[in-house]
Scaffold this active site. Sequence first.
Site, short mmCIF file in Angstrom:
data_model
loop_
_atom_site.label_atom_id
_atom_site.label_comp_id
_atom_site.label_asym_id
_atom_site.label_seq_id
_atom_site.Cartn_x
_atom_site.Cartn_y
_atom_site.Cartn_z
N LEU A 123 -60.35 -24.40 34.47
CA LEU A 123 -61.58 -23.89 35.08
C LEU A 123 -62.15 -22.75 34.23
O LEU A 123 -63.01 -22.01 34.67
CB LEU A 123 -61.33 -23.45 36.52
CG LEU A 123 -60.83 -24.58 37.44
CD1 LEU A 123 -60.57 -24.05 38.85
CD2 LEU A 123 -61.82 -25.74 37.48
N SER A 124 -61.60 -22.63 33.04
CA SER A 124 -62.12 -21.69 32.05
C SER A 124 -61.97 -20.23 32.41
O SER A 124 -62.93 -19.45 32.38
CB SER A 124 -63.59 -22.00 31.75
OG SER A 124 -63.62 -22.53 30.48
N SER A 126 -60.39 -18.31 30.54
CA SER A 126 -60.54 -17.57 29.26
C SER A 126 -62.02 -17.24 29.03
O SER A 126 -62.34 -16.11 28.65
CB SER A 126 -59.96 -18.35 28.09
OG SER A 126 -60.58 -19.61 27.94
N ASP A 170 -68.17 -23.58 28.02
CA ASP A 170 -67.51 -22.75 29.04
C ASP A 170 -68.18 -21.38 29.16
O ASP A 170 -68.50 -20.92 30.27
CB ASP A 170 -66.04 -22.55 28.69
CG ASP A 170 -65.30 -23.87 28.57
OD1 ASP A 170 -65.89 -24.90 28.96
OD2 ASP A 170 -64.16 -23.87 28.07
#
Length: 379
Positions: A123-124, A126, A170
């Site tokens: 789900l990103s 980062s 993202d």
Amino acid sequence: MNATTSAFERIYGKTPEAAGFAPGRVNLIGEHTDYNGGHVFPCAIQMGIFCAAAPREDGKLRFFSENFACDGIVEYALGDLSPRGVWADYPASVIRAFSAFGSPIKRGADFCFRSDLPDGAGLSSSAALEVVTGTVLKELFSLPVTKQEIARIGQFAENRFIGVNCGIMDQFASAMGKSGCAILLDAGTLEYEYAPLGDAALVIVNSGVKHSLASSAYNDRRRECEAACRAIGVSALCALTPEEFEKKQNLISDPVCRRRAKHVVCENRRALDGAAALRRGDLAAFGVLMNASHVSLRDDYEVSCAELDFLAETAQQIGGVYGSRMTGGGFGGCTVSLMEYSAVERFASAVKAAYLDRFGIDPAIYPITAADGAAARAL
Ligand code: ADP
Ligand code: MG
């Protein structure tokens, strides 16, 4: 946000001067197209990462995360932000990347992060960490950067310093999200438009697995796509329509590279068709495209896994579900399913029971709302 500012005060013994939030994202369709110059169709989600910060006068950068509290405060000097293999490399690399975008960071700062986004689940987290860092820095130091630049700074930091060769999707979704909408983004040109999600529920299911294959396979796929480009003589696969690809595919002698290219070219078309379907309110058509995307990722791009296949196929058979597919890079992570609101409870209990029975894992299930992108304010 209050929990994050209180944590900041507890950790650093002073009050923060700016605070912000950046969401995670889920991609609805258009998977593995962004680094091939194609379209993606993500939305920002209501879960994400909060950050509170205050400047320092000694040129030190200090980072604390409630989710990695065991690491304590991680400290860098402005002059040495090189990665050390810890989570704080992400915000440190963002600070370093600002220089490359013409806004070098000249002062130190203290940061405190807190997340309600599962990390490493696709789900990103980062990107949310990078974008929240950039957004809070902009507020803290009045930097002349746009939201889109913050997304590109995050991607630059992750590519150049962290060493993950991710596309722009993202960070773009985290920075540019809009409540109730998905974003049709041309990852080649960064042209984008919002499409309202309409009257349907989105539900994410976390498979709870992340297979070790993920990063090596990602690099393999990028190489295979580049080989296919060279064979056909295009600079990016998504420069081709599926019809053009059909005519030229025999130029790719390696059958594996040919299948990879087929996925990318057709997935790009599915992203465009999907956005058009949502725009005319045709949720059923969008669902059919989601299901086709899953099959293509499973059979042609080969980035799915038994757990994701099971979750998508189980979902697709539940009444009121328009479509379901793996989302994110693959080899684990999450599925995303689009359904009637009235189907959500039935979906959650059926998927939970079936997955637990088959894999012995109790999957986390998140009903999602499409949310606004990152924001910060002075305190
Ligand atoms: P994803 O972006 O899909 O969630 P990644 O492997 O790209 O997975 O990024 C996960 C990494 O990001 C974590 O290992 C950690 O280094 C960093 N990270 C994510 N969330 C947090 C957080 N709340 N606090 C500190 N670091 C985090
Ligand atoms: Mg990531």
